[in-house]
Each structure stands twice: as C-alpha cells, then as structure tokens.
Design a protein around this motif. Structure first.
Motif, PDB file in Angstrom:
ATOM      1  N   THR A   1       4.776  -4.430  -5.403  1.00 43.93           N
ATOM      2  CA  THR A   1       4.725  -4.081  -6.825  1.00 43.93           C
ATOM      3  C   THR A   1       3.288  -3.874  -7.279  1.00 43.93           C
ATOM      4  OG1 THR A   1       6.732  -5.386  -7.230  1.00 43.93           O
ATOM      5  CG2 THR A   1       5.366  -4.850  -9.143  1.00 43.93           C
ATOM      6  N   THR A   2       2.388  -4.743  -6.834  1.00 47.25           N
ATOM      7  CA  THR A   2       0.971  -4.618  -7.209  1.00 47.25           C
ATOM      8  C   THR A   2       0.367  -3.347  -6.611  1.00 47.25           C
ATOM      9  OG1 THR A   2       0.748  -7.024  -7.331  1.00 47.25           O
ATOM     10  CG2 THR A   2      -1.273  -5.755  -7.123  1.00 47.25           C
ATOM     11  N   LEU A   3       0.793  -2.976  -5.405  1.00 48.10           N
ATOM     12  CA  LEU A   3       0.310  -1.747  -4.779  1.00 48.10           C
ATOM     13  C   LEU A   3       0.690  -0.531  -5.621  1.00 48.10           C
ATOM     14  CD1 LEU A   3      -0.911  -0.124  -2.420  1.00 48.10           C
ATOM     15  CD2 LEU A   3       1.323  -0.290  -1.271  1.00 48.10           C
ATOM     16  N   ALA A   4       1.935  -0.502  -6.084  1.00 50.50           N
ATOM     17  CA  ALA A   4       2.388   0.621  -6.907  1.00 50.50           C
ATOM     18  C   ALA A   4       1.610   0.688  -8.218  1.00 50.50           C
ATOM     19  CB  ALA A   4       3.883   0.478  -7.183  1.00 50.50           C
ATOM     20  N   LEU A   5       1.371  -0.467  -8.830  1.00 49.42           N
ATOM     21  CA  LEU A   5       0.627  -0.521 -10.082  1.00 49.42           C
ATOM     22  C   LEU A   5      -0.808  -0.031  -9.881  1.00 49.42           C
ATOM     23  CD1 LEU A   5       0.704  -1.629 -13.089  1.00 49.42           C
ATOM     24  CD2 LEU A   5      -0.353  -3.694 -12.151  1.00 49.42           C
ATOM     25  N   ALA A   6      -1.435  -0.478  -8.784  1.00 51.64           N
ATOM     26  CA  ALA A   6      -2.814  -0.084  -8.501  1.00 51.64           C
ATOM     27  C   ALA A   6      -2.917   1.420  -8.272  1.00 51.64           C
ATOM     28  CB  ALA A   6      -3.322  -0.835  -7.271  1.00 51.64           C
ATOM     29  N   ASP A   7      -1.949   1.991  -7.581  1.00 53.05           N
ATOM     30  CA  ASP A   7      -1.966   3.426  -7.326  1.00 53.05           C
ATOM     31  C   ASP A   7      -1.767   4.221  -8.617  1.00 53.05           C
ATOM     32  OD1 ASP A   7      -1.814   5.706  -5.311  1.00 53.05           O
ATOM     33  OD2 ASP A   7       0.116   5.945  -6.356  1.00 53.05           O
ATOM     34  N   GLN A   8      -0.888   3.757  -9.468  1.00 53.33           N
ATOM     35  CA  GLN A   8      -0.570   4.459 -10.713  1.00 53.33           C
ATOM     36  C   GLN A   8      -1.748   4.484 -11.680  1.00 53.33           C
ATOM     37  OE1 GLN A   8       2.876   2.869 -12.697  1.00 53.33           O
ATOM     38  NE2 GLN A   8       2.778   4.349 -14.388  1.00 53.33           N
ATOM     39  N   HIS A   9      -2.569   3.414 -11.679  1.00 53.52           N
ATOM     40  CA  HIS A   9      -3.647   3.294 -12.669  1.00 53.52           C
ATOM     41  C   HIS A   9      -5.044   3.392 -12.040  1.00 53.52           C
ATOM     42  CE1 HIS A   9      -0.972   2.392 -16.019  1.00 53.52           C
ATOM     43  NE2 HIS A   9      -0.249   1.684 -15.152  1.00 53.52           N
ATOM     44  N   ASN A  10      -5.104   4.009 -10.867  1.00 53.63           N
ATOM     45  CA  ASN A  10      -6.388   4.295 -10.214  1.00 53.63           C
ATOM     46  C   ASN A  10      -7.255   3.052 -10.007  1.00 53.63           C
ATOM     47  OD1 ASN A  10      -5.989   7.214 -10.120  1.00 53.63           O
ATOM     48  ND2 ASN A  10      -6.275   7.156 -12.346  1.00 53.63           N
ATOM     49  N   CYS A  11      -6.600   1.987  -9.582  1.00 56.25           N
ATOM     50  CA  CYS A  11      -7.327   0.750  -9.270  1.00 56.25           C
ATOM     51  C   CYS A  11      -7.592   0.743  -7.765  1.00 56.25           C
ATOM     52  CB  CYS A  11      -6.510  -0.469  -9.692  1.00 56.25           C
ATOM     53  SG  CYS A  11      -6.110  -0.504 -11.444  1.00 56.25           S
ATOM     54  N   HIS A  12      -8.642   1.399  -7.344  1.00 57.58           N
ATOM     55  CA  HIS A  12      -8.860   1.636  -5.923  1.00 57.58           C
ATOM     56  C   HIS A  12      -9.136   0.344  -5.147  1.00 57.58           C
ATOM     57  CE1 HIS A  12      -8.865   5.847  -6.912  1.00 57.58           C
ATOM     58  NE2 HIS A  12      -9.868   5.681  -7.783  1.00 57.58           N
ATOM     59  N   LYS A  13      -9.887  -0.571  -5.744  1.00 57.89           N
ATOM     60  CA  LYS A  13     -10.180  -1.825  -5.043  1.00 57.89           C
ATOM     61  C   LYS A  13      -8.914  -2.645  -4.841  1.00 57.89           C
ATOM     62  CE  LYS A  13     -15.003  -2.276  -6.523  1.00 57.89           C
ATOM     63  NZ  LYS A  13     -16.009  -3.129  -7.206  1.00 57.89           N
ATOM     64  N   LEU A  14      -8.083  -2.691  -5.863  1.00 60.13           N
ATOM     65  CA  LEU A  14      -6.840  -3.463  -5.757  1.00 60.13           C
ATOM     66  C   LEU A  14      -5.885  -2.805  -4.765  1.00 60.13           C
ATOM     67  CD1 LEU A  14      -5.155  -5.840  -6.730  1.00 60.13           C
ATOM     68  CD2 LEU A  14      -4.348  -4.416  -8.637  1.00 60.13           C
ATOM     69  N   LYS A  15      -5.848  -1.469  -4.769  1.00 59.76           N
ATOM     70  CA  LYS A  15      -4.990  -0.759  -3.819  1.00 59.76           C
ATOM     71  C   LYS A  15      -5.418  -1.057  -2.387  1.00 59.76           C
ATOM     72  CE  LYS A  15      -3.509   3.915  -2.533  1.00 59.76           C
ATOM     73  NZ  LYS A  15      -3.589   5.358  -2.864  1.00 59.76           N
ATOM     74  N   ASP A  16      -6.711  -0.993  -2.123  1.00 58.11           N
ATOM     75  CA  ASP A  16      -7.212  -1.302  -0.779  1.00 58.11           C
ATOM     76  C   ASP A  16      -6.883  -2.735  -0.379  1.00 58.11           C
ATOM     77  OD1 ASP A  16      -8.229   1.244  -0.585  1.00 58.11           O
ATOM     78  OD2 ASP A  16     -10.280   0.674  -1.121  1.00 58.11           O
ATOM     79  N   ALA A  17      -6.964  -3.658  -1.338  1.00 56.50           N
ATOM     80  CA  ALA A  17      -6.654  -5.059  -1.050  1.00 56.50           C
ATOM     81  C   ALA A  17      -5.181  -5.217  -0.669  1.00 56.50           C
ATOM     82  CB  ALA A  17      -6.985  -5.922  -2.260  1.00 56.50           C
ATOM     83  N   CYS A  18      -4.297  -4.489  -1.364  1.00 55.56           N
ATOM     84  CA  CYS A  18      -2.868  -4.568  -1.047  1.00 55.56           C
ATOM     85  C   CYS A  18      -2.584  -4.020   0.351  1.00 55.56           C
ATOM     86  CB  CYS A  18      -2.059  -3.782  -2.080  1.00 55.56           C
ATOM     87  SG  CYS A  18      -2.063  -4.509  -3.734  1.00 55.56           S
ATOM     88  N   LEU A  19      -3.179  -2.875   0.669  1.00 58.01           N
ATOM     89  CA  LEU A  19      -2.967  -2.296   1.993  1.00 58.01           C
ATOM     90  C   LEU A  19      -3.517  -3.198   3.087  1.00 58.01           C
ATOM     91  CD1 LEU A  19      -3.825   1.436   1.191  1.00 58.01           C
ATOM     92  CD2 LEU A  19      -1.553   0.463   1.603  1.00 58.01           C
ATOM     93  N   GLU A  20      -4.671  -3.797   2.831  1.00 58.89           N
ATOM     94  CA  GLU A  20      -5.250  -4.714   3.811  1.00 58.89           C
ATOM     95  C   GLU A  20      -4.380  -5.949   4.001  1.00 58.89           C
ATOM     96  OE1 GLU A  20      -9.460  -7.103   4.606  1.00 58.89           O
ATOM     97  OE2 GLU A  20      -9.321  -5.602   3.028  1.00 58.89           O
ATOM     98  N   PHE A  21      -3.783  -6.419   2.894  1.00 60.77           N
ATOM     99  CA  PHE A  21      -2.882  -7.585   2.991  1.00 60.77           C
ATOM    100  C   PHE A  21      -1.688  -7.241   3.878  1.00 60.77           C
ATOM    101  CE2 PHE A  21       0.797 -10.030   1.657  1.00 60.77           C
ATOM    102  CZ  PHE A  21       0.305 -11.322   1.574  1.00 60.77           C
ATOM    103  N   MET A  22      -1.138  -6.035   3.683  1.00 60.84           N
ATOM    104  CA  MET A  22       0.007  -5.623   4.504  1.00 60.84           C
ATOM    105  C   MET A  22      -0.385  -5.473   5.971  1.00 60.84           C
ATOM    106  SD  MET A  22       2.009  -2.834   2.120  1.00 60.84           S
ATOM    107  CE  MET A  22       3.121  -3.365   0.799  1.00 60.84           C
TER     108      MET A  22
END
Length: 345
Positions: A285-306
């Motif tokens: 859910t956080t990954l989708a939110l980060a992608d939708q609102h251009n939160c690049h650092k948070l998106k990278d953190a989600c992908l790294e967690f996975m």
C-alpha cells in the motif's frame, strides 16, 4: 553546535636595567686600551640576578660563574648638554655564556671613533657618560588555558510564537469549509508556508475575497487541522505517533495533503514515518502511495524492503498487494525483478 574555543597566552618574561658609567677626566685615560692589562672597569651591576661590568673600548661581560643567559644590550652615549642618550651599538638578543668568548659583547671592539666623541656634545668638561641598557630574557611565561568567552545561543522560539496565533484564535482573516466544519486561519501564514495556498489567497487563482470562505474538497477536517498545525508550528500534532505504527492511515492522508499544497518538508516527514512503519502488511500500500505522489525516496525504500524480505508470501497475500497488482502491475513487476536480481547476487 560550534567547536569549543579556548585560549592561552605566551608572553616574554624580561628583566631590564640600566647602568650609567660616568668617565671623568676622559683625556687622562686616552690610550689605555693599547695595554691589554690596563682598562677602566665599571662597578659590577645586576639585572635579573645576572652581573655585568662595562669596558672602555667598550665591552659588556657576563660575570656570573657557570651561567648562560639570553640577553640584549644597548650601549648609548649621553649628550652632556641635553641629557638625552643616543644608541651607539646594539647586541642581541643572543646567548651570553660565561665559559667562552660569547660572554662578551659586542663582538667587535670599535665602539665609537675618538673623532666622533672628542669635540662632540658627548664630551663636555672632560666628562663622558655611557649608558648600558641590559634586557635579560627569561623563559617565556605561558598562561593557563582558559575557555574562550562564550554566550550561549538561545534556541529558536519563532514557531512557538507563530503557533500561538493558531491557539489563541485571534486575527483570523480567512476561513475554510472542510466537510461539515468551518476552520479559520491567517492568510499571511498560509501563504508563507505553501506556494499553492499563496496562489489561491493572493494570486490570480484567488478563490476567496474578504468575507468569503474557501471550500476544501476531498479532505477530512482532522487532516486539514493537522496540516494547519504543521504550517504554524513546523511539527505534527502531539497525538500523532512520530515513530510510525499507531497512526499510519492519518500519516498517509497527511502526505497526500502535503503533496496537494506543495509542502515538501511535511511530505518528507510523512515519508520518514511511513518508511519506519514498513512491514509485510503495509509495504504494498505504501509503495502505491509513494508512486502516485512522486515520493521517490519512499518508493525506493519499499522496493528495497521487498528485495530483502524473507516472507514474500505474506506480502503477496495482503489486500494492498492485490490492489497494486490490479491498479499498477508495472510496480509489482519492478519489485519482483529487483528481488530476483537481489537473490542472484
């Protein structure tokens, strides 16, 4: 915090003295220097515990046995008419050693030509006066280290004063209708903190004139109040969990509001909290939110967690993962591809 500053002082420890040698009947002593055993010696005098006599033609000699001392000397002639003295020869500073020739000064015997003395103001009534100024330089004195004077910088209290404007509810000049609630604020504070609100309140996109309210759609009153609290105080409300975990839904909604009003600092604060709250249940859910609102650092953190997750089955089983897979399958492809590369490495 600035580096600690201290200070100490090194100053020379000196002892200075003057010996005045009066030579009366100067003409009767002429030529004595040709005989090495005939000379005029002044009385011994002491400077800084060290003894010296003056020689005529003219020398200074260290007389204290087995002694070394660093000193300088200035041999001066006195004008018999004015009483003023003028330097004729200077030595040092240098080491005077009783045990060798360095116990004498100056190195050369030429003090002053007789022709410069006889018939000059220095010689009057057959009276010549020589001053010898000795400066003994002892070991330097270093003062104890002391802290450099310092006045502590007071912490900033600007946010406390601005935050009080919201608490005291005085001077409000703009109101917002959010859901079923009317919320008031100060135009200049909002414009200072958000370029979007500045455009709406003062620019060509102005929606409200004095006396009119601005309607905020698609936002809960609690979220807008939290947004205002951050605008006025630069911090989240005290009832929100800054460590993440207890109020994740509220932080997500606040991130959306921060993106809407171009408040980048609040946006990063929310990303930081959501990053700390990443787990198998929340990551999709956080990954989708980060992608939708251009939160690049948070998106990278989600992908790294996975990538590093040891329980991908638990992630895949969440409703958030299913929603992301349905709405934005490319995100899931990216996550799985990165995980595959991570596993190979």
């Amino acid at each position: 915090m600035g580096a600690c500053r201290t200070a100490s002082t090194c100053s020379p420890d000196e002892a200075q003295g003057m010996h005045v040698f009066h030579i009366l009947g100067y003409s009767k002593h002429r030529g004595m220097g040709k005989d090495p055993d005939s000379f005029i010696r002044s009385r011994i005098f002491t400077v800084g515990g060290i003894a010296y006599p003056d020689y005529i033609s003219v020398y200074l000699e260290l007389m204290s046995n087995n002694t070394k001392v660093r000193a300088s000397c200035d041999l001066r002639l006195v004008d018999q008419f004015t009483g003023l003295s003028y330097s004729a020869q200077k030595t040092g500073p240098r080491i005077f050693n009783f045990d060798d020739s360095t116990g004498f000064a100056p190195e050369f015997c030429e003090f002053k030509r007789r022709s410069h003395i006889e018939g000059s103001a220095y010689l009057r009534d057959d009276h010549l006066t020589i001053e010898c100024i000795i400066t003994v330089i002892k070991k330097p004195h270093v003062a104890d280290t002391k802290p450099f004077p310092k006045i502590d910088m007071p912490p900033s209290d600007m946010t406390a004063h601005v935050g009080r404007l919201l608490e005291e509810k005085e001077g409000f000049d703009v109101s917002f209708i959010v859901g079923e609630e009317t919320i008031e604020a100060h135009r200049f504070v909002l414009a200072m903190r958000s370029p979007v609100l500045k455009a709406e309140l003062y620019g060509l996109m102005r929606e409200a004139r004095p006396g009119q309210s601005i309607t905020i759609k698609d936002m809960q009153p609690a979220v807008f109040k939290a947004l205002l609290h951050f605008i006025y105080t630069d911090s989240l409300p005290g009832d929100m969990d800054l460590q993440g975990g207890k109020d994740t839904d509220m932080v997500r909604l606040l991130l959306v509001a921060a993106d809407r009003y171009a408040m980048e600092r609040l946006k990063l604060v929310c990303q930081s909290i959501l990053c700390e709250d990443l787990n198998a249940v929340t990551v999709a859910t956080t990954l989708a939110l980060a992608d939708q609102h251009n939160c690049h650092k948070l998106k990278d953190a989600c992908l790294e967690f996975m990538e590093m997750s040891d329980d991908m089955d638990a992630v895949v089983a969440t409703q958030g993962f299913k929603d992301v897979k349905a709405s934005c399958p490319s995100l899931i492809v990216d996550a799985l591809e990165k995980r595959r590369k991570f596993r190979k490495a």
